[in-house]
Design an enzyme around this catalytic site. Structure first.
Site, short mmCIF file in Angstrom:
data_model
loop_
_atom_site.label_atom_id
_atom_site.label_comp_id
_atom_site.label_asym_id
_atom_site.label_seq_id
_atom_site.Cartn_x
_atom_site.Cartn_y
_atom_site.Cartn_z
N CYS A 106 0.83 -1.21 0.00
CA CYS A 106 0.00 0.00 0.00
C CYS A 106 0.87 1.27 0.00
O CYS A 106 1.51 1.55 -1.00
CB CYS A 106 -0.98 -0.04 1.17
SG CYS A 106 -2.36 1.12 0.98
N HIS A 190 -3.87 -5.16 -0.26
CA HIS A 190 -3.55 -5.73 1.05
C HIS A 190 -3.62 -7.25 1.01
O HIS A 190 -4.68 -7.84 1.20
CB HIS A 190 -4.52 -5.17 2.11
CG HIS A 190 -4.24 -3.77 2.49
ND1 HIS A 190 -3.43 -3.42 3.54
CD2 HIS A 190 -4.65 -2.61 1.92
CE1 HIS A 190 -3.36 -2.10 3.63
NE2 HIS A 190 -4.08 -1.58 2.65
N GLU A 192 -2.71 -9.34 3.13
CA GLU A 192 -3.00 -9.91 4.44
C GLU A 192 -4.48 -9.89 4.79
O GLU A 192 -4.90 -10.49 5.78
CB GLU A 192 -2.22 -9.16 5.53
CG GLU A 192 -2.86 -7.88 6.03
CD GLU A 192 -2.85 -6.73 5.02
OE1 GLU A 192 -3.57 -5.74 5.23
OE2 GLU A 192 -2.11 -6.81 4.02
#
Length: 324
Positions: A106, A190, A192
């Site tokens: 990001c 993202h 994750e």
């Protein structure tokens, strides 16, 4: 996992590595720069075997190097990347001179872009929320991702040593790039976040591999009775019946496609070593099965490891990675 206290970066609640169990004995050291880091990013780094220390966003290069890191992680965070870049970019540029692995997510993706001379731009409409389709340019696969950004890297300004790796299928904006002359890469989304699927978790494994995590952890990719193949109820069927080992024909195909030059398949335990794409590989038959056990140790890249896992998927097999 060590975390910083008060600092200019967003602070996080400390937690210990034991919260995420990992059987590795020796772990690569990662310094994570906290521009506003998400807790689950740290969990994922620990989960792939990293020993993580978090430092503030304004940490100097010397402060980072004092931890003797094997790799540097650039976190997500809010705001205009140009403002953060005032203090972040010089540190990243110094790190790039070390030629050690780097991974950014990001805002970290945007920081790496600025550090190599690219520019960012304010988006007409930012990307927010889950279920954003991103195309992986290397093979055309589509990853379903989560995003939360209002700025994007201008792919047209990437230097010659940077190659775009991912692009948004919503508006064509850049969602990832890597440097072709050193182990550094980043993504805008993202990985994750896991918005249902976990399409992008391989990025954490890629980063760990760049730091020699496979060699230290002795990661073993099993291709034996742990594989569910079509002959016994179909791959992924969840059947509790017998599990079929990889056949000799399938192994021969795997060996050819992934260039495992010295791998063997036979009734006796064998062990051979070869180097493919910078990855030292030892392939040996597992005792008591008609399958093979592939031990990977990481030198420079993860292409051989990726090839093997992709072949398993293509053959309709389920494989797992165990660590000893």
């Amino acid at each position: 996992l060590d975390t910083h206290g008060e600092g200019d970066g967003s602070s996080i609640t400390p937690f210990v590595s034991s919260e995420v169990e990992t059987p590795q004995r020796q772990k690569p050291k990662v310094v994570a720069i906290d521009y506003g880091i998400k807790h689950n990013i740290l969990r994922n780094l620990v989960d792939v075997g990293c020993d993580v220390t978090v430092v503030p966003a304004t940490a100097a290069f010397d402060e980072i190097m004092a931890h003797a890191p094997d790799g540097l992680f650039l976190s997500n965070g809010p705001g205009d990347p140009a403002a953060t870049g005032v203090y972040a970019v010089p540190v990243i540029q110094q790190w790039l001179e070390t030629k050690k692995p780097l991974f950014g997510i990001c805002l970290g993706h945007q920081m790496l872009a600025l550090a190599v001379g690219a520019t960012t731009e304010k988006m007409h409409q930012g990307h927010r929320g889950a279920n954003h389709p991103v195309k992986r340019l290397s093979d055309g696969a589509v990853e379903i991702t989560s995003m939360n950004h209002g700025f994007a890297v201008d792919a047209d300004t990437l230097p010659a040593n940077a190659k775009a790796t991912h692009t948004s299928l919503f508006d064509g904006s850049n969602c990832g790039f890597e440097l072709v002359d050193q182990p550094a890469f980043s993504v805008q989304y993202h990985p994750e976040a896991s918005p249902g699927p976990q399409d992008s978790h391989y990025l954490f494994e890629k980063f760990a591999g760049m730091m020699g995590c496979f060699e230290r952890a002795n990661i073993v990719l099993m291709a034996s009775a742990t594989l569910l193949l079509g002959a016994c109820g179909g791959a992924g069927s969840g059947s509790s019946g017998p599990k079929t080992a990889m056949t000799e024909a399938q192994f021969a195909e795997l060996k050819a496609n992934c260039k495992l030059q010295t791998a063997r398949f036979g009734p006796s335990t064998t062990s051979e070593t070869s180097v493919v794409d910078g990855v030292t590989m030892t392939v040996e038959e597992t005792k008591g099965t008609s399958g093979v056990m592939i031990k990977l140790s990481q030198a420079e890249g993860t292409s051989a490891f990726s090839c093997i896992t992709e072949e398993f998927e293509r053959m309709g097999a389920e494989a797992y990675v165990s660590m000893e």
